[in-house]
Scaffold this motif. Structure first.
Motif, PDB file in Angstrom:
ATOM      1  N   LEU A 183     -55.763   9.758  55.426  1.00  0.00           N
ATOM      2  CA  LEU A 183     -56.507   9.433  54.210  1.00  0.00           C
ATOM      3  C   LEU A 183     -57.979   9.808  54.356  1.00  0.00           C
ATOM      4  CD1 LEU A 183     -56.166   8.110  51.425  1.00  0.00           C
ATOM      5  CD2 LEU A 183     -56.777   5.928  52.481  1.00  0.00           C
ATOM      6  N   ASP A 184     -58.532   9.536  55.523  1.00  0.00           N
ATOM      7  CA  ASP A 184     -59.937   9.866  55.775  1.00  0.00           C
ATOM      8  C   ASP A 184     -60.146  11.376  55.766  1.00  0.00           C
ATOM      9  OD1 ASP A 184     -62.648   9.290  56.438  1.00  0.00           O
ATOM     10  OD2 ASP A 184     -62.218   9.731  58.544  1.00  0.00           O
ATOM     11  N   LYS A 185     -59.187  12.114  56.309  1.00  0.00           N
ATOM     12  CA  LYS A 185     -59.273  13.577  56.291  1.00  0.00           C
ATOM     13  C   LYS A 185     -59.288  14.093  54.853  1.00  0.00           C
ATOM     14  CE  LYS A 185     -56.971  17.735  58.085  1.00  0.00           C
ATOM     15  NZ  LYS A 185     -55.813  18.249  58.853  1.00  0.00           N
ATOM     16  N   MET A 186     -58.433  13.504  53.999  1.00  0.00           N
ATOM     17  CA  MET A 186     -58.401  13.905  52.594  1.00  0.00           C
ATOM     18  C   MET A 186     -59.707  13.549  51.890  1.00  0.00           C
ATOM     19  SD  MET A 186     -54.504  12.842  51.568  1.00  0.00           S
ATOM     20  CE  MET A 186     -53.096  13.700  52.287  1.00  0.00           C
ATOM     21  N   GLY A 187     -60.220  12.358  52.194  1.00  0.00           N
ATOM     22  CA  GLY A 187     -61.479  11.939  51.581  1.00  0.00           C
ATOM     23  C   GLY A 187     -62.620  12.871  51.921  1.00  0.00           C
ATOM     24  N   LYS A 188     -62.681  13.306  53.163  1.00  0.00           N
ATOM     25  CA  LYS A 188     -63.747  14.219  53.575  1.00  0.00           C
ATOM     26  C   LYS A 188     -63.571  15.600  52.930  1.00  0.00           C
ATOM     27  CE  LYS A 188     -65.223  12.104  57.920  1.00  0.00           C
ATOM     28  NZ  LYS A 188     -64.650  10.778  57.750  1.00  0.00           N
ATOM     29  N   GLU A 189     -62.334  16.001  52.701  1.00  0.00           N
ATOM     30  CA  GLU A 189     -62.093  17.247  51.975  1.00  0.00           C
ATOM     31  C   GLU A 189     -62.601  17.140  50.545  1.00  0.00           C
ATOM     32  OE1 GLU A 189     -60.555  20.357  52.623  1.00  0.00           O
ATOM     33  OE2 GLU A 189     -60.941  19.784  54.701  1.00  0.00           O
ATOM     34  N   ILE A 190     -62.347  15.991  49.918  1.00  0.00           N
ATOM     35  CA  ILE A 190     -62.813  15.783  48.545  1.00  0.00           C
ATOM     36  C   ILE A 190     -64.337  15.818  48.497  1.00  0.00           C
ATOM     37  CG2 ILE A 190     -62.920  14.121  46.640  1.00  0.00           C
ATOM     38  CD1 ILE A 190     -60.148  13.136  47.509  1.00  0.00           C
ATOM     39  N   ILE A 211     -60.304   5.129  48.370  1.00  0.00           N
ATOM     40  CA  ILE A 211     -60.234   5.390  49.812  1.00  0.00           C
ATOM     41  C   ILE A 211     -61.202   4.474  50.559  1.00  0.00           C
ATOM     42  CG2 ILE A 211     -60.683   7.111  51.607  1.00  0.00           C
ATOM     43  CD1 ILE A 211     -59.717   9.259  49.623  1.00  0.00           C
ATOM     44  N   PHE A 212     -62.407   4.334  50.021  1.00  0.00           N
ATOM     45  CA  PHE A 212     -63.413   3.436  50.604  1.00  0.00           C
ATOM     46  C   PHE A 212     -62.849   2.016  50.713  1.00  0.00           C
ATOM     47  CE2 PHE A 212     -67.888   1.489  49.687  1.00  0.00           C
ATOM     48  CZ  PHE A 212     -68.014   1.109  51.013  1.00  0.00           C
ATOM     49  N   GLU A 213     -62.269   1.521  49.618  1.00  0.00           N
ATOM     50  CA  GLU A 213     -61.711   0.166  49.602  1.00  0.00           C
ATOM     51  C   GLU A 213     -60.567   0.023  50.603  1.00  0.00           C
ATOM     52  OE1 GLU A 213     -59.843  -3.054  46.407  1.00  0.00           O
ATOM     53  OE2 GLU A 213     -60.038  -0.929  45.851  1.00  0.00           O
ATOM     54  N   THR A 214     -59.703   1.034  50.687  1.00  0.00           N
ATOM     55  CA  THR A 214     -58.560   0.970  51.605  1.00  0.00           C
ATOM     56  C   THR A 214     -59.020   0.920  53.055  1.00  0.00           C
ATOM     57  OG1 THR A 214     -57.203   2.204  50.020  1.00  0.00           O
ATOM     58  CG2 THR A 214     -56.423   2.123  52.286  1.00  0.00           C
ATOM     59  N   ALA A 223     -64.584   4.413  59.464  1.00  0.00           N
ATOM     60  CA  ALA A 223     -64.226   5.373  58.417  1.00  0.00           C
ATOM     61  C   ALA A 223     -64.858   4.976  57.092  1.00  0.00           C
ATOM     62  CB  ALA A 223     -62.703   5.447  58.274  1.00  0.00           C
ATOM     63  N   ALA A 224     -64.888   3.671  56.797  1.00  0.00           N
ATOM     64  CA  ALA A 224     -65.447   3.191  55.534  1.00  0.00           C
ATOM     65  C   ALA A 224     -66.926   3.529  55.399  1.00  0.00           C
ATOM     66  CB  ALA A 224     -65.244   1.683  55.416  1.00  0.00           C
ATOM     67  N   ARG A 225     -67.647   3.513  56.510  1.00  0.00           N
ATOM     68  CA  ARG A 225     -69.088   3.763  56.468  1.00  0.00           C
ATOM     69  C   ARG A 225     -69.402   5.153  55.907  1.00  0.00           C
ATOM     70  NH1 ARG A 225     -73.244   1.199  58.707  1.00  0.00           N
ATOM     71  NH2 ARG A 225     -71.863  -0.054  60.021  1.00  0.00           N
ATOM     72  N   PHE A 226     -68.543   6.126  56.166  1.00  0.00           N
ATOM     73  CA  PHE A 226     -68.770   7.487  55.646  1.00  0.00           C
ATOM     74  C   PHE A 226     -68.835   7.462  54.123  1.00  0.00           C
ATOM     75  CE2 PHE A 226     -66.939  11.289  53.729  1.00  0.00           C
ATOM     76  CZ  PHE A 226     -67.780  12.276  54.223  1.00  0.00           C
ATOM     77  N   TYR A 227     -67.933   6.714  53.496  1.00  0.00           N
ATOM     78  CA  TYR A 227     -67.896   6.666  52.030  1.00  0.00           C
ATOM     79  C   TYR A 227     -69.043   5.824  51.475  1.00  0.00           C
ATOM     80  CZ  TYR A 227     -63.532   8.748  53.195  1.00  0.00           C
ATOM     81  OH  TYR A 227     -62.611   9.598  53.730  1.00  0.00           O
ATOM     82  N   MET A 228     -69.404   4.783  52.194  1.00  0.00           N
ATOM     83  CA  MET A 228     -70.545   3.973  51.777  1.00  0.00           C
ATOM     84  C   MET A 228     -71.820   4.816  51.768  1.00  0.00           C
ATOM     85  SD  MET A 228     -71.866   0.295  53.256  1.00  0.00           S
ATOM     86  CE  MET A 228     -72.431   0.917  54.841  1.00  0.00           C
ATOM     87  N   ASP A 229     -71.944   5.727  52.727  1.00  0.00           N
ATOM     88  CA  ASP A 229     -73.145   6.557  52.833  1.00  0.00           C
ATOM     89  C   ASP A 229     -73.149   7.736  51.862  1.00  0.00           C
ATOM     90  OD1 ASP A 229     -74.005   4.901  54.851  1.00  0.00           O
ATOM     91  OD2 ASP A 229     -73.365   6.225  56.479  1.00  0.00           O
ATOM     92  N   ASN A 230     -71.962   8.226  51.481  1.00  0.00           N
ATOM     93  CA  ASN A 230     -71.892   9.479  50.728  1.00  0.00           C
ATOM     94  C   ASN A 230     -71.526   9.346  49.251  1.00  0.00           C
ATOM     95  OD1 ASN A 230     -72.218  11.956  52.689  1.00  0.00           O
ATOM     96  ND2 ASN A 230     -71.061  10.401  53.812  1.00  0.00           N
ATOM     97  N   ILE A 231     -70.885   8.251  48.859  1.00  0.00           N
ATOM     98  CA  ILE A 231     -70.530   8.090  47.448  1.00  0.00           C
ATOM     99  C   ILE A 231     -71.751   7.981  46.535  1.00  0.00           C
ATOM    100  CG2 ILE A 231     -69.462   6.483  45.795  1.00  0.00           C
ATOM    101  CD1 ILE A 231     -67.178   6.090  47.751  1.00  0.00           C
ATOM    102  N   PRO A 232     -72.861   7.342  46.967  1.00  0.00           N
ATOM    103  CA  PRO A 232     -74.009   7.202  46.052  1.00  0.00           C
ATOM    104  C   PRO A 232     -74.474   8.494  45.394  1.00  0.00           C
ATOM    105  CG  PRO A 232     -74.346   5.800  47.953  1.00  0.00           C
ATOM    106  CD  PRO A 232     -73.094   6.616  48.230  1.00  0.00           C
ATOM    107  N   GLN A 233     -74.380   9.610  46.081  1.00  0.00           N
ATOM    108  CA  GLN A 233     -74.823  10.875  45.492  1.00  0.00           C
ATOM    109  C   GLN A 233     -73.973  11.298  44.305  1.00  0.00           C
ATOM    110  OE1 GLN A 233     -73.721  14.495  47.930  1.00  0.00           O
ATOM    111  NE2 GLN A 233     -73.124  12.929  49.419  1.00  0.00           N
ATOM    112  N   LEU A 234     -72.773  10.733  44.202  1.00  0.00           N
ATOM    113  CA  LEU A 234     -71.867  11.087  43.107  1.00  0.00           C
ATOM    114  C   LEU A 234     -72.001  10.150  41.912  1.00  0.00           C
ATOM    115  CD1 LEU A 234     -68.617  11.822  45.153  1.00  0.00           C
ATOM    116  CD2 LEU A 234     -70.277  13.477  44.309  1.00  0.00           C
TER     117      LEU A 234
END
Length: 262
Positions: A183-190, A211-214, A223-234
């Motif tokens: 799931l994390d691999k897919m999230g990073k691809e997205i 993905i962040f919630e999961t 793994a969650a920290r990556f989405y916490m750091d990168n989602i804000p730009q979206l």
């Protein structure tokens, strides 16, 4: 990805392109004989229309020219043919999910399975089967999601050149069944350059939030920290109120799981 699966997808492309070519020819009342010449034979065109073989680029262009069809016109028709069937299938999912209609999902699964049996070269039907099965499993937790379906989807996703809305919908509905590394691999691809962001941004954001919630709920905070750091730009756009609120809630949940009880 096995050679067999690669061949299936290649044959699916031949069949889809051949069908659109056939539709152009029939709608314009043009015979195979009128298209054929010294460069491309009647038998070659006939096999191409049935999806049994491909045409070289040069022969394909000659066949289009003999049919008086522009390449751009053909490609537009090919895309519309693909999209219309996908849209029809997707439109059936929403009301069934709203009603949690397991019988309806099973009927939809059976329809796609029958289509796949009749046209095994059209891999889209197999993916639609898997998608329908995911809704059955989410409505009835006692129904296990087949492990081989996870492998099928993963193989497909990492083979296609660019993810679009359909691929994001696959991930967005199957994410509960993927393990965190996948799931994390897919999230990073997205988050990278793998998708057609212009047409799929809303679906992309919701998928990443899921993905962040999961990752949080499964206690994988690294793994969650990556989405916490990168989602804000979206989600900088102020009109994305729901997405921003959900993100801030998940940040609070992340901090709570990380020991910040305040």
């Amino acid at each position: 990805m096995t050679i067999t699966k690669q061949n299936e997808k290649r044959m699916h492309k031949y069949e889809e392109i051949g069908k659109v070519f056939h539709d152009f020819r029939v709608n314009r009342n043009i015979s195979l004989k009128q298209i054929a010449d010294e460069n491309v034979s009647i038998s070659q065109i006939s096999r191409f229309e049935r999806g049994e073989s491909d045409l070289s680029v040069s022969k394909f262009i000659i066949a289009l020219e003999n049919m008086k069809v522009e390449t751009g016109e053909f490609m537009d028709a090919l895309q519309k043919n693909h999209d219309s069937e996908t849209i029809e299938f997707m439109s059936k999912l929403v009301p069934l999910e709203y009603k949690r209609d397991i019988a309806g999902f099973r009927k939809l699964f059976d329809e796609q399975r029958d289509k796949y049996k009749k046209n095994p070269s059209i891999y889209q039907y197999k993916l639609n089967m898997i998608l329908a099965q995911s809704f059955i499993c989410k409505c009835d937790p006692d129904v296990p999601f087949p492990k081989e379906y996870i492998d099928e989807v993963a193989d497909y996703l990492f083979m296609v050149e660019q993810w679009k809305i359909y691929e994001l919908i696959l991930i967005g509905n199957l994410y509960l069944f993927f393990d965190i590394p996948l799931l994390d691999k897919m999230g990073k691809e997205i988050m990278g350059t793998a998708i057609d962001r212009g047409k799929a941004k809303d679906v992309e954001i919701i998928t990443l939030l899921n993905i962040f919630e999961t990752c949080i709920h499964r206690e994988n905070l690294e793994a969650a920290r990556f989405y916490m750091d990168n989602i804000p730009q979206l989600i900088e756009d102020e009109i994305l109120l729901y997405e921003r609120n959900l993100y801030h809630f998940l940040v609070g949940l992340f901090n709570y799981k990380n020991g910040d009880k305040a």
